[in-house]
Design a protein around this motif. Structure first.
Motif, short mmCIF file in Angstrom:
data_model
loop_
_atom_site.label_atom_id
_atom_site.label_comp_id
_atom_site.label_asym_id
_atom_site.label_seq_id
_atom_site.Cartn_x
_atom_site.Cartn_y
_atom_site.Cartn_z
N VAL A 1 29.06 62.75 17.73
CA VAL A 1 28.71 61.96 17.14
C VAL A 1 27.78 60.88 15.93
O VAL A 1 27.69 60.72 15.60
N PRO A 2 27.04 59.93 17.40
CA PRO A 2 25.98 58.79 17.48
C PRO A 2 24.74 59.39 16.60
O PRO A 2 24.34 58.75 15.78
N ARG A 3 24.87 60.82 16.76
CA ARG A 3 23.44 60.83 16.06
C ARG A 3 23.99 61.48 14.90
O ARG A 3 22.52 62.92 14.67
N LEU A 4 25.25 61.78 14.19
CA LEU A 4 25.18 62.71 13.00
C LEU A 4 24.81 61.86 12.08
O LEU A 4 25.57 60.56 12.35
N ALA A 5 24.60 61.91 10.85
CA ALA A 5 24.68 61.11 9.69
C ALA A 5 26.46 61.08 8.89
O ALA A 5 26.90 62.26 9.60
N PRO A 6 26.42 60.24 8.31
CA PRO A 6 28.21 60.26 7.82
C PRO A 6 28.55 61.91 7.36
O PRO A 6 29.34 61.43 7.66
N ARG A 7 27.41 62.03 6.43
CA ARG A 7 28.48 63.40 5.55
C ARG A 7 28.50 64.49 7.02
O ARG A 7 29.45 64.83 6.62
N ALA A 8 27.63 64.75 7.48
CA ALA A 8 27.74 65.70 8.41
C ALA A 8 29.02 65.63 9.41
O ALA A 8 29.58 66.28 9.77
N ALA A 9 29.00 63.76 10.20
CA ALA A 9 30.10 63.30 10.85
C ALA A 9 31.47 64.11 9.97
O ALA A 9 32.52 64.58 11.09
N GLU A 10 31.55 63.53 8.41
CA GLU A 10 32.55 63.92 8.11
C GLU A 10 32.88 65.55 7.87
O GLU A 10 34.08 65.96 8.43
N LEU A 11 32.04 65.92 7.33
CA LEU A 11 31.98 67.14 7.46
C LEU A 11 32.75 68.87 8.82
O LEU A 11 33.23 69.20 8.86
#
Length: 323
Positions: free
Chosen positions: A130-140
């Motif tokens: 999760v620290p390497r994911l963009a917010p939209r990617a993390a939510e999906l």
């Protein structure tokens, strides 16, 4: 709290397009759209691919006819990411050649690569990614993990025991025997930033990695308010009495399906009495010492995990940005 939705897994503004979930023919058409993407998850791990330009990870979106999706179950419509339809599918039926001992452990650094995909694609534990994911990617990814896990653990009707069917684009299970509708569940959990003067209360659960401490947390019980849960859990776990309670921020936590409700709680007592069934240890830490912990410079206590709401709340407390 003005920065509340900056917490990991929340606030990206995903269009979940709930009005389309009951339109099976529309979802079938969207699945065939050239802009569509299916995110496969293997045993709860999303498929990721590294972006060498940004240094971030991106979600490994596949076309609906990808060989990596053969045998996939429980397809879920996640929503619209701009004009791109997004789906998720469980590919846990696939078996890699090697199953590491760390699977399903608190920390699982192992990665799995599917033979039908390039080597740059791998299934990776979401907590670590999760620290390497963009917010939209993390939510999906969080949405996909939580809903697919619900399908895996709720195949049978709780009313009559018959096997239920997936409906509403994956957001419902319908029992063909008695007609009962079942929907994904989310368990509310309070997590408390308990302060007294210049100090904050942290604790560790039995079995946690060495040096790991975090904020106290616990499930909200039926018939209980958030404020009452904060007071009860803090008293039960650490023997600390709580006065004023204020809401700060929330975080969907898909491990497996909780909503973490972050609150600021003002302690009215100081003496700690640990419940050994709940905690291994609990301590008061000054703001100055917490700054060292947060920076990873403490000799004994590790910083809270990146991406967790505990780290988010502690960081805002240190920066004096809780309001």
């Amino acid at each position: 709290m003005k920065r509340a939705e900056a917490v990991a897994f929340g606030g990206s503004g995903l269009d979940r397009a709930a009005h389309l979930r009951g339109e099976k023919h529309v979802l079938d058409t969207l699945m065939r759209d050239s802009r569509a993407g299916v995110l496969p998850l293997w045993r709860g791990k999303p498929l990721l691919v590294a972006d060498p330009r940004s240094g971030r990870d991106e979600l490994g979106w596949l076309s609906g006819n990808s060989l990596a999706l053969v045998g996939a179950t429980s397809r879920v419509f996640l929503g619209l990411d701009g004009d791109a339809p997004r789906f998720a599918a469980d590919v846990s039926a696939w078996q890699p050649d090697l199953l590491p001992d760390t699977l399903d452990a608190y920390r699982d650094p192992s990665e799995q690569r599917h033979p039908a995909l390039p080597d740059t694609y791998r299934f990776s534990e979401l907590r670590m990614a999760v620290p390497r994911l963009a917010p939209r990617a993390a939510e999906l990814a969080a949405t996909a993990r939580a809903v697919l896990n619900w399908h895996r653990t709720h195949r049978f009707c709780a009313a009559c025991g018959a096997e239920s069917d997936i409906s509403l684009g994956g957001w419902q299970r319908l029992c063909p025997a008695c007609g009962t509708h079942h929907h994904p569940r989310t368990d509310p959990v309070v997590i408390m930033l308990v302060t007294r003067g210049n100090s904050v209360l942290i604790g560790r659960s039995p079995g946690w990695p060495e040096g790991m401490y975090s904020l106290l947390a616990g499930y909200v019980e039926p018939g209980e308010t958030i404020e009452a849960a904060v007071r009860r859990e803090t008293l039960e776990e650490a023997g600390i009495k709580i006065g004023h309670v204020a809401y700060l921020a929330s975080q969907p936590w898909p491990f497996p399906a909780s909503l973490m409700i972050g609150c600021h709680a003002e302690a009215t007592s100081e003496a700690i009495t640990v419940d050994p069934a709940e905690l291994e240890d609990a301590i008061w830490v000054t703001r100055e010492e917490m700054a060292r912990i947060h920076a990873g410079a403490h000799p004994r206590i590790a910083a809270a995990r990146e991406g967790a709401i505990a780290r988010f709340l502690l960081g805002n407390w240190l920066a004096d940005t809780l309001d």
